[in-house]
Design a protein around this motif. Structure first.
Motif, short mmCIF file in Angstrom:
data_model
loop_
_atom_site.label_atom_id
_atom_site.label_comp_id
_atom_site.label_asym_id
_atom_site.label_seq_id
_atom_site.Cartn_x
_atom_site.Cartn_y
_atom_site.Cartn_z
N VAL A 1 -21.88 75.30 -17.60
CA VAL A 1 -22.15 76.34 -16.61
C VAL A 1 -21.23 77.53 -16.81
N LEU A 2 -19.98 77.30 -17.24
CA LEU A 2 -19.08 78.42 -17.48
C LEU A 2 -19.61 79.31 -18.59
N ILE A 3 -20.09 78.70 -19.67
CA ILE A 3 -20.63 79.48 -20.78
C ILE A 3 -21.90 80.20 -20.35
N ARG A 4 -22.75 79.51 -19.62
CA ARG A 4 -24.00 80.12 -19.17
C ARG A 4 -23.74 81.31 -18.25
N GLN A 5 -22.83 81.14 -17.30
CA GLN A 5 -22.52 82.22 -16.38
C GLN A 5 -21.83 83.37 -17.11
N ALA A 6 -20.92 83.05 -18.04
CA ALA A 6 -20.25 84.11 -18.80
C ALA A 6 -21.24 84.87 -19.65
N GLY A 7 -22.24 84.17 -20.20
CA GLY A 7 -23.27 84.86 -20.97
C GLY A 7 -24.07 85.82 -20.12
N GLY A 8 -24.42 85.39 -18.91
CA GLY A 8 -25.12 86.30 -18.01
C GLY A 8 -24.28 87.50 -17.63
N LEU A 9 -22.98 87.26 -17.45
CA LEU A 9 -22.07 88.36 -17.12
C LEU A 9 -21.96 89.33 -18.29
N LEU A 10 -21.94 88.81 -19.51
CA LEU A 10 -21.87 89.69 -20.68
C LEU A 10 -23.11 90.56 -20.77
#
Length: 700
Positions: free
Chosen positions: A330-339
Motif C-alpha cells: 500500500v505504501l508503494i501504491r499510494q506513493a505512486g499515486g502521489l507521484l
C-alpha cells in the motif's frame, strides 16, 4: 581524472550533424572491462557520466518532489502504521528504482551500437528535462494541460540539442547527481517525518491518581463534523434526522459552545489530547507530544487506543491493532499515486487527505462474531464489506475489565470521501467531484449529511453496546469531533478563508460528556475550547496531570472571556468571535422529489456514467448506484433543473452547471435506498420546464 581532450573537429564548438558527443568511443570501438578496445580509453567514464546525468535528473523529477511531499506528511505514514524499516525501504525504492528504470533502456541500447546509445541517452535527457519543466511550469506559470506540455516539450528539445552540442549542460547534470543523497538526508533528518523515522523518547510522565473513583473512560472522536450539521430549526439536535445523537444529548452534558482549535487533524487532535494550543509544526507523534491523554492515564489505566492519523499513544502504553491498510504494497501504491499528482501537467483535483480510508471488515479479515445491532435497518449482517474495521474493533473492546480502562477511537467519519448513505449502503462517485461552485457545494453538503446519517447509526451502536455490557452507567463517555468544515459557496473547506467567512461551520463542533451515573441531559454554554478536553477527562477520572495545560476543566469555573482562537498554523492564533452558531437549514427537497412519474415526451439527450450499474443491482452486497453524474449538450442553459428518477420515482432534482474539469454538468445523490430493488433498475432523467412539466432525456 581529467576529461579527455576534445577531438579537433570540436575545438571551435561546431561539428557536423551526427558526430558523436563528448566522451563517446570512436565508431567501431568496442568497450570491454572498462577499456575501449581499438581506440582511446574512457568508455567506462562516459557511461558513468551518463548514469550521473540520469541520476541527477531523476532526482529532480522524482526523488525530490516525492520525498518533499512525504516528508511534510508524517500523517501518511502514521495512518498506514509504517515502521522505520518500511519507511526507509520506501525511501530507498524512491531514490533507486526510478533511476534504474530510466537508465536501463540506455544501457541496453549499447547493444545496438554507438550511435543508438548516444541517441537514446539524448532522448532520455530531453524527456526528463521536459518532465522537470512540467513541474517548474506548473508552480511558476498559469499554464496547465496541453499548453504546459507543449512548453515542456520545447524546453526538453532545446536542452537535448544543447546537451548534444556542448559539454556544459552535461556537466551541470552530473553535479546534480549528488541531489538524491541530499534529498534522502533531508527527509530522514530534517523533515517533519523524521520524527517517525527516528523517534526520540518513549512518552511523558504518567498522571498521579487522586482520591475517588477511576471510572472506565470511553472517548470517541469523530472527524470533520460541524455542530450546525446536527442542529434543527430550534437549535437542538434534529432528532428526526439524527435520533442517536439526540439520544446521546438527552443523557449527557452538551457543551454547545465548544470549538476545535484547528482545521487540520494533525494539529487539532494533539491539542485535544495534550491540553495545549498548537505551537510547533511537528508530526502528531508521541515523541513530539510526550505528555498526552494516553501517558497521563496509562500509569493507572489499561489503554485500548484506535488512532487513525496520529500516533500519540507510545508503544509502552498500547500497541495499536492492525486496522488500516498496511505494508509495503500500500505504501508503494499510494506513493505512486502521489507521484502522478506531483508530476501531472494539471493541478490535482483530489484532496490528498481524502486518501485516508478505513479498511472494511472483509479487508481486515474480521470475522462475523460481532454483536448484532438492535436496529433492523442497519443491516449489519449484509453490510460486512461496508463496516469500518476500526469501529468494529472498538465496539468489540467495550467490555467491563478488572482494571480501569481507557477506550479511545478516532474515527474518520463523517470525513470525506463521502461514500455512505444513511442506511449504511455504500455508493461510488468520482473522487474529483468539485465541492465548491454552483450546484456542487449543495451536492457536497447533501453527501456530507447522508454520511452523517450513517455516523448517527454508529453512535447508536456505541450506546447500545455500552448499555448491553453494563458500561454505560459506569463510564465517563466523551463524544466530540476535532473540527468542522464549511460548505458555504466560495469558502468551502476548513482553512483560513473558511474560518473568516463561515466560522460557525468550521470551529464549532458537537461535544458531549456523560459523567458516570449521569442520566439527565443538560446544556452548558460555557466557552469550551478543545484544549479543555484533557483536563476535563483527568478531573472526571481522578487523575492529576503532572504538566501545565492551557485548557480549563469543566469542573472549574467557566472562562471569563468570550473570545475563541483558531490555529491555521501553529503558534499563530487567529481570534474568532461569536457564540453558538445559528442552525443552517439543510438543503430543501425539490417539490418533485418523491413523486411518481410515468412516460413523458422526449426532449433531448444526456450522457450518464456507469449506466450498466443499474442493470444488475444487488442491495445485499451493501452497494447501490446512488450517485448519478454526467453531461448534457451545451445548448442546455446553466441552471436548468434535471429530475433523476429510479423505477419511476424521482429521487433528486439538480441544476445543470458549467462543465467541471471532469467534463460533468450535473451530479446527483439518490440518498433513499428504497428507490432501488434487486435486479434491473430503470434510470430516467427528465428536463424540468419552468412550469414543472417534464421532458425525458435519451440516455447514452
Amino acid at each position: 581524472m581529467a576529461e579527455p581532450a576534445p577531438p579537433p573537429d570540436r575545438a571551435g564548438g561546431d561539428r557536423p550533424s551526427g558526430d558523436r558527443p563528448s566522451g563517446d568511443p570512436p565508431s567501431g570501438d568496442r568497450v570491454s572491462g572498462g577499456r575501449v578496445s581499438g581506440g582511446r580509453p574512457g568508455g567506462w567514464r562516459t557511461e558513468l557520466g551518463r548514469l550521473a546525468e540520469v541520476t541527477g535528473l531523476v532526482g529532480l523529477v522524482v526523488t525530490q518532489p516525492l520525498l518533499d511531499v512525504l516528508g511534510r506528511s508524517p500523517d501518511f505514514f502514521l495512518f498506514h502504521r509504517a515502521d522505520r524499516g518500511e519507511i526507509m525501504l520506501l525511501v530507498a525504492l524512491v531514490a533507486l528504482v526510478p533511476t534504474a528504470a530510466v537508465a536501463l533502456p540506455g544501457a541496453l541500447s549499447r547493444l545496438a551500437g554507438r550511435t543508438a546509445r548516444s541517441a537514446t541517452h539524448t532522448l532520455l535527457v530531453g524527456l526528463l528535462i521536459a518532465a522537470l519543466a512540467v513541474q517548474v511550469g506548473r508552480h511558476g506559470t498559469p499554464l496547465r494541460g496541453v499548453p504546459l506540455l507543449l512548453l515542456a516539450a520545447v524546453a526538453g528539445a532545446a536542452w537535448a540539442a544543447a546537451h548534444r552540442r556542448w559539454r556544459g549542460p552535461g556537466r551541470m547534470l552530473r553535479l546534480a547527481a549528488a541531489g538524491p543523497l541530499l534529498f534522502v538526508g533531508l527527509f530522514v533528518f530534517a523533515s517533519p517525518t523524521s520524527t517517525v523515522v527516528l523517534p526520540r523518547g518513549e512518552g511523558g510522565a504518567a498522571g498521579v491518581p487522586g482520591p475517588g473513583n477511576h471510572p472506565p473512560v470511553v472517548v470517541l472522536v469523530l472527524d470533520e463534523l460541524p455542530l450546525v450539521s446536527l442542529l434543527g430549526a430550534d437549535g437542538r439536535i434534529d432528532a428526526a434526522r439524527f435520533p442517536h445523537f439526540a439520544e446521546l444529548a438527552g443523557g449527557s452534558t452538551w457543551y454547545r459552545n465548544a470549538t476545535g482549535v484547528s482545521g487540520w487533524t494533525p494539529y487539532a487532535l494533539p491539542a485535544m489530547l495534550t491540553g495545549r494550543y498548537p505551537q510547533r509544526a511537528v508530526a502528531p507523534h508521541y515523541s513530539q507530544y510526550p505528555d498526552n491523554l494516553f501517558t497521563a492515564l496509562g500509569g493507572l489505566y489499561d489503554v485500548r487506543a484506535e488512532e487513525s492519523i496520529t500516533r500519540l499513544c507510545p508503544p509502552s502504553r498500547c500497541e495499536q491493532p492492525v486496522s488500516p491498510e498496511q505494508g509495503m504494497g500500500v505504501l508503494i501504491r499510494q506513493a505512486g499515486g502521489l507521484l502522478r499528482q506531483v508530476t501531472a501537467p494539471v493541478d490535482s483535483r483530489v484532496d490528498p487527505e481524502d486518501s485516508y480510508r478505513e479498511r472494511t471488515r472483509a479487508e481486515a479479515g474480521i470475522d462475523a462474531a460481532e454483536p448484532v445491532p438492535a436496529d433492523p435497518k442497519f443491516r449489519w449482517d449484509s453490510l460486512d464489506d461496508n463496516q469500518p474495521a476500526r469501529f468494529a474493533s472498538f465496539l468489540a473492546g467495550l467490555r467491563p475489565a478488572p482494571r480501569p480502562t481507557l477506550h479511545f477511537l478516532h474515527l474518520l467519519m463523517p470525513h470525506s470521501p463521502w461514500a455512505y448513505l444513511p442506511s449504511g449502503a455504500r455508493y461510488d462517485a468520482p473522487p474529483d467531484l468539485p465541492n465548491d461552485g454552483d450546484g456542487w457545494a449543495e451536492l457536497a453538503r447533501r453527501r456530507h449529511l447522508a454520511q452523517l446519517g450513517y455516523t448517527d447509526r454508529l453512535i447508536g451502536e456505541t450506546l447500545r453496546t455500552l448499555r448491553s455490557t453494563g458500561l454505560y452507567d459506569q463510564a465517563l463517555l466523551v463524544v466530540t469531533a476535532d473540527h468542522g468544515v464549511s460548505f458555504t459557496p466560495g469558502a468551502q473547506g476548513r482553512g483560513m478563508a473558511a474560518i473568516r467567512t463561515a466560522p460557525g461551520e468550521v470551529a464549532w463542533v458537537p461535544t458531549f460528556v456523560k459523567a458516570p451515573g449521569q442520566r439527565a441531559g443538560r446544556i452548558d454554554d460555557r466557552n469550551w475550547q478543545h484544549v479543555d478536553l484533557l483536563p476535563t477527562i483527568a478531573d472526571e477520572a481522578a487523575i492529576r496531570l503532572p504538566w501545565p495545560v492551557d485548557g480549563r476543566s469543566a469542573r472549574q469555573a467557566p472562562r471569563a472571556e468570550a473570545g475563541k482562537v483558531f490555529y491555521d498554523r501553529p503558534g499563530q492564533p487567529t481570534p474568532v468571535a461569536g457564540g453558538v452558531p445559528a442552525p443552517i437549514a439543510p438543503p430543501a427537497p425539490h417539490p418533485l422529489v418523491g413523486a411518481a412519474v410515468g412516460d413523458r415526451p422526449t426532449g433531448g439527450t444526456a450522457r450518464v456514467a456507469d449506466l450498466a450499474a443499474f442493470d444488475a443491482v444487488d442491495p445485499d452486497t451493501g452497494r447501490l448506484p446512488a450517485a448519478v453524474w454526467g453531461d448534457v449538450p451545451d445548448d442546455v442553459p446553466d441552471g436548468t433543473p434535471l429530475a433523476i428518477a429510479v423505477n419511476g420515482r424521482i429521487g433528486a432534482v439538480v441544476p445543470v452547471v458549467p462543465r467541471d474539469a471532469g467534463g460533468r454538468r450535473f451530479a446527483a445523490l439518490l440518498a433513499d435506498d428504497r428507490l432501488f430493488h434487486a435486479g434491473a433498475n430503470r434510470l430516467t432523467i427528465y428536463r424540468v420546464a419552468p412550469d414543472n412539466t417534464l421532458l425525458t432525456l435519451t440516455l447514452t
